[in-house]
Design an enzyme around this catalytic site. Sequence first.
Site, short mmCIF file in Angstrom:
data_model
loop_
_atom_site.label_atom_id
_atom_site.label_comp_id
_atom_site.label_asym_id
_atom_site.label_seq_id
_atom_site.Cartn_x
_atom_site.Cartn_y
_atom_site.Cartn_z
CG ASP A 30 -1.96 -1.04 1.20
OD1 ASP A 30 -1.97 -1.81 0.21
OD2 ASP A 30 -2.76 -1.13 2.15
CD GLU A 32 6.68 -1.12 -3.11
OE1 GLU A 32 7.56 -1.23 -3.98
OE2 GLU A 32 6.06 -2.09 -2.61
CG PHE A 33 -1.42 1.90 -4.82
CD1 PHE A 33 -1.58 1.27 -6.04
CD2 PHE A 33 -2.39 2.83 -4.43
CE1 PHE A 33 -2.66 1.54 -6.87
CE2 PHE A 33 -3.47 3.12 -5.24
CZ PHE A 33 -3.61 2.46 -6.46
CG LEU A 80 -32.96 -12.75 -12.52
CD1 LEU A 80 -31.82 -13.27 -11.66
CD2 LEU A 80 -32.99 -13.50 -13.84
CD GLU A 108 -23.71 -15.64 -13.44
OE1 GLU A 108 -24.36 -14.69 -12.96
OE2 GLU A 108 -23.37 -15.71 -14.62
CE LYS A 110 -31.71 -12.62 -6.78
NZ LYS A 110 -31.55 -11.32 -6.18
CG ASP A 112 -28.68 -9.05 -0.74
OD1 ASP A 112 -29.46 -8.43 -1.48
OD2 ASP A 112 -28.93 -9.33 0.44
CD GLU A 168 -26.89 -6.75 -7.55
OE1 GLU A 168 -27.11 -6.82 -8.79
OE2 GLU A 168 -27.78 -6.74 -6.70
CE1 TYR A 220 -26.41 -8.98 -13.11
CE2 TYR A 220 -25.22 -9.01 -11.04
CZ TYR A 220 -26.27 -8.59 -11.80
OH TYR A 220 -27.20 -7.75 -11.25
CE LYS A 283 -27.31 -14.72 -14.73
NZ LYS A 283 -26.25 -13.71 -14.79
CE LYS A 307 -35.02 -13.57 -2.82
NZ LYS A 307 -34.59 -12.18 -2.70
CB CYS A 401 -40.44 3.56 33.26
SG CYS A 401 -39.18 4.25 32.16
CB CYS A 404 -38.47 7.72 34.93
SG CYS A 404 -40.03 7.24 34.20
CB CYS A 419 -42.44 5.06 30.22
SG CYS A 419 -42.18 6.37 31.43
CB CYS A 425 -39.29 9.28 31.03
SG CYS A 425 -38.51 7.71 30.69
S1 IVH Z 1 -28.86 -11.68 -14.02
C1 IVH Z 1 -32.28 -10.49 -16.96
N1 IVH Z 1 -27.12 -12.49 -12.26
O1 IVH Z 1 -30.85 -9.93 -8.93
C2 IVH Z 1 -31.57 -10.97 -15.78
N2 IVH Z 1 -28.75 -10.91 -11.56
O2 IVH Z 1 -33.70 -10.50 -8.93
C3 IVH Z 1 -30.52 -10.07 -15.32
N3 IVH Z 1 -28.51 -10.18 -9.24
O3 IVH Z 1 -31.84 -7.14 -10.79
C4 IVH Z 1 -30.01 -10.37 -13.99
N4 IVH Z 1 -26.75 -11.40 -8.76
O4 IVH Z 1 -29.70 -6.95 -9.45
C5 IVH Z 1 -28.19 -11.71 -12.48
N5 IVH Z 1 -25.47 -13.28 -10.82
C6 IVH Z 1 -26.53 -12.49 -11.05
C7 IVH Z 1 -27.08 -11.66 -10.05
C8 IVH Z 1 -28.20 -10.87 -10.34
C9 IVH Z 1 -27.61 -10.51 -8.31
C10 IVH Z 1 -29.62 -9.25 -9.01
C11 IVH Z 1 -29.81 -8.21 -10.08
C12 IVH Z 1 -31.21 -8.38 -10.57
C13 IVH Z 1 -31.84 -9.12 -9.45
C14 IVH Z 1 -32.99 -9.95 -9.97
#
Ligand code: IVH
Length: 693
Positions: A30, A32-33, A80, A108, A110, A112, A168, A220, A283, A307, A401, A404, A419, A425
Site C-alpha cells: 500500500d 508504494e501504491f 428475475l 452464479e 446472486k 445482494d 451489482e 454478470y 442461467k 433464494k 419504567c 424513571c 412509560c 423520563c
Molecule cells: S442476471 C435479466 N445475475 O438480482 C436478468 N442478476 O432478482 C438479469 N442479481 O436485478 C439479472 N446477482 O440486481 C443476475 N449473478 C446475477 C445476479 C443478479 C444478483 C440481481 C440483479 C437483478 C436481481 C434480480
Amino acid sequence: MIREKIEDLRRRLEYHNHRYYVENSPEISDFEFDAMMRELQELEAAHPQFADPDSPTQRVGSDLTCEFRTVRHRYPMRSLGNTYSLDELHEFIQRIEREVGTTDYACELKFDGTAISLTYEHGRLLRAVTRGDGEQGDDVTANVRTVRSVPLVLRDGDWPDYFEIRGEILMPYASFDRLNAEREAAGEPLLANPRNAAAGTLKQQSSAVVARRGLDCVLYQLSGDDLPFASHSESLAKAREWGFKVSDKMRICHTIAEIDAFIEHWDTARRELPFPTDGVVVKVDDFALRRRLGYTAKAPKWAVAYKFKAEQALTRLESISFQVGRTGAVTPVANLAPVLLAGTTVRRATLHNAEQMALLDIRPGDMVYVEKGGEIIPKITGVELSERPADSRPFRYIDRCPECGTPLVRYEGEAKHYCPNQSGCTPQIVGRIVHFIRRKAMDIASLGEETVELLYANGLVRDIADLYDLRTEQLSPLPRLGEKSAENIIRSIRESTRVPFHRVLFGLGIRFVGETTAKYLAEHFRSLEAVMQASREELVEADEVGEKIADAILDYFADPRNLRILERLREAGLQFRAAERERSSERLAGLSFVISGKFTDHSRDELKELIERHGGKNLAAVSGNTDYLVAGDNMGPAKLKKAEKLGIRIISEQEFIDLIGDASPQSDSAPAPAPDHTPAAPQQPSPRQGELF
Ligand code: IVH
C-alpha cells in the site's frame, strides 16, 4: 517528457489498482501504491494541461453535489423470477429441457447489492445508471467512477466500440461494519443491511463520500448489439480479460443434480464470503437457446433465482434489558453471547414485546435461534427447549419504567408497554430532541445524540425549543466541545430556521406522523395554524391521513406543553408555512387524479408533478372523489374495476398530456433510441429520489 511520465504513472497505478481491487492479489505494498499516487497527483497539479477525468487520481471523487439525471435504458433491465423451493427450480429446468432439450447452465451467486448498468464507449466508461424502474434509472456516473473495481479505461482487447455491462454494486461486510461503527459514534441512525447501504451510497450527493464508503462492483451480464459471443460464459471470460471484476465462482452445470450440489455448497460456503449474497442464479448458457426461450412480460424465461433461506444461528440469551424510545414505547432487548450471523457478529436482538416473549416462552439462560431479516436488529425466532437449564423459570415482564420508575401502561390495540411520563423520563426527552435534529427533520448536523445527552445532563435543554435559546458561552466550557464546535452548533441551529415547513412538522415527533405523512399534511393544509385548527374530519381528508393519525395529531395539539413549545419555536423563526408552489397553469384546478401502472414517456412522479403544476390534486387511491384515473401498463385489475364501477374517467398517458394541452412543457424524454451506436439521450434532471438514509 512530463506527459509520458504522467501517462506511465497512470498506467502503472491502474494496473496495480486492478491487481488489488479486481484480482485480490496486489504485487506492491500500500505504501508504494500511495507514493506513486502522490507523485502523480503532484505532477497533475503542476501540469493541469494534462488533466484527464479517467486518471486514477480522480477516484477520490469530489464534493460538488450532483443532480441525478434520468436516463432511459437502451435494453430494459429486467428482473428475475425467483423461488425458495428446489422443486420449483427443478420444474423450471424441466420446462426448459422440454422446450429446447438438455443444455448447459451457468450457475452464479446472486449478489445482494444494487443493480447497475455500465456503458463503455471506445473502451472508456461513459455512463453508469441504476436499475430504477427497469425502463429508466438515475445517472450515477460520478459516484460509480469512485468504485475502485470499476475500470475507467478498459485493458487492450477486442471490446466492441459501444456496449453495456450489468452487475451489482456491493458493500462488503467490512465496509458496512466500519460505516455503521462511524454512524453509531456520530449518533446517526444505523443502516439496516449492506444492500440498503450500497443503494443509499450510490445516491449520495457527494462522490467524495461515495469514494470513502468502500463499495465494490461485480459484473454478470453483457448487452450490446451483435455481440460476437455464442454463450454467456464466453462473454464473461472476455469481460474479465478487458478488466472487469467477474466472479470466479460461476460454474457450468449439466444436470439438475449438479445444480443442486452448487446450491448446497454455497448455502453454507457463502458465510465465508466477504460480501452478502442471497441466492444462486441459474442461467441457460447458450445465447441461441436464450433467444428461443425469450421473455415473459417481466423476466427472462432462460434464468431463475433460487433464494437462500434467512441464515439462523443458535446462541445463549445472557440477559434481557429494556429500551425506552422517544414515544415512551418499551422494547425488550436480548443480550446474546456473541455469534457470527450473515457476516457480522451479533450481540443483541429485539424481543419485540411482552406478548411475543410469552408466546415463545423466552427465558434468560435459554439457547435461542437468531435470524436476520431486512432490519438492523436481528430477531429471535425460537428457543431450543432441549437445552433449557433445569432450574429455569418463566420470565416476568417488568411493570415499571426501567429509566424513571413510573408504572407502565398499555394502550388499546398496542402490543407494547409505554412509560407515560413524557416530560420526566430522560430517554423520551432526549429521544425527542434527537429526532428533531435528524437529517430528515431539522438537519442540525453539528449536534449528535451524544452532544444532546451532554446538553441535557448539564441542564441546558429539556425540550426542542430550548435549542434556540442556547448561547456559545454556555456550550464552550462543556467537555469535548470547546469554542469552535460550540460556534458550529449555534450556527447550524440558527440555519435550521430555514428548513421547510414539512420537515419542521416531521421533526415535532407527533406519533405516527412520519416523513411522508408530514409532507402530505404540509401540502394539504399549507400552514401549522391550519393543521392545528383542523377537526378530526378535516384531518382525515388529507391524503394518507387515517383516523389513527388524526387522533394522534389532535392529542398533540391538545397538550398545553406542546403549544408552549410551538409558540417558542415560532418566536425563534421556524418555518410554519409551506412555500408557495410554482404554477404553470390552472387547467386542472378542482380535478383529482389517481396515477397507476407504468408509463412510457414519464415516470409516475413526473406525472404527479405535472398534475400539481397545473393546479390538480393527486390522490393515493381510487374513490368517489376521483375525477380521472390515468392508467398505465400492468395496472392492478382491482383498481381498474373499482374505477369502472364508480364511473371514473379512465385515460391514457397521452390523453392526460392532451388534457394539459399546450400548457405542457415539451418533454424531451425520447423513446428508447434505435439500436445503433449512439448513446441513449439523457433526459431532464429528475427530482432527487429520497435518499435511503
Ligand atoms: S442476471 C435479466 N445475475 O438480482 C436478468 N442478476 O432478482 C438479469 N442479481 O436485478 C439479472 N446477482 O440486481 C443476475 N449473478 C446475477 C445476479 C443478479 C444478483 C440481481 C440483479 C437483478 C436481481 C434480480
